[in-house]
Design an enzyme around this catalytic site. Sequence first.
Site: not given
Ligand code: MEV
Length: 309
Positions: A95, A97, A101, A142
């Site tokens: 959650g 990232g 990172a 991310d």
């Molecule tokens: C993950 O942090 C975010 C998602 O939307 C996947 C992505 O954007 O690649 C679930």
Amino acid sequence: MGEGKGFGKTILFGEHFVVYGLPAIASALGNTTTAKVERNGKEGYELVDDRPETPGYKEKKKGEYEKLIGNVINFMGVEEGIRITLGGNLVAASGVGASAACAAALARAINDEFQMGWDDEKINKAAYEGEKGPHGTPSGIDNTAAVFGGLLRFKKNLESGPSTIEKMKIKEPVEIVLGDSGKTSSTKEVVADVRALKEEKPDEINPVFEEYAKLVEEAKEALLTYDLEKVGQLMNRNHELLQKITVSCPELDEMVETVREAGALGAKLTGTGRGGLMQALTPGRELQEKVAKAIEEKGYTVFKAKIGV
Ligand code: MEV
């Protein structure tokens, strides 16, 4: 020795929807992952991972990180053996990232060690390659937040061209609370499940995507005009849309309920879901403390942060 860092992130609006080319809004966190890279005269790489973690995260993600590191090394054409040391104050958890990172920090440290002279755009491409390890087909949000930092609106280009990245400025940074469900999820699996659901039940799921497309435009406006009440309401609705695409879980829903009762202006899961983190909008230190305490009392780990710094 080469050094680099990558920002953690929180997605304010649009996880999952962003994979399908809809805009999303993310903010980098002040917390970062650091990487050090030294040539060690051996073959391949050796990894020392000193990052703080949600229990079990590193073990569960071992295979994904092997791919991540291999992808970055290959993309950057490193042929000598290296020792990589990861650290920093970003907790490795679903959650925030964490993988992005790490990919950004590693790309920067390699760039530094081998004096490659890559700019942020090329570093972002390397971090994106890294993200393919844990994500399969990442949207790129991310790694973009991890490399560039700040508050940004991101729209994936579904063709081959570059994605749209717009830096956003808000009047003042805002306090948030992140609550950790303690559960680690697989982005690749959850993204694949959403895709399957969308294909199986288009009549049910497509309207959710259509509603999100309108919601994110209102969210951008509310952030830019600093209408935090409205931002909170839209976060609440975004969480409901995420529930409809089945990416929430009982722990995240419990935290969302708890923080709303404690006075948060709004709350939603952030990132992949089915574990990982919940985020609450809590302007002002006092509200932030109160909301953090409310979820701590339920047994969850809490991180306090600010968005739009
Ligand atoms: C993950 O942090 C975010 C998602 O939307 C996947 C992505 O954007 O690649 C679930």
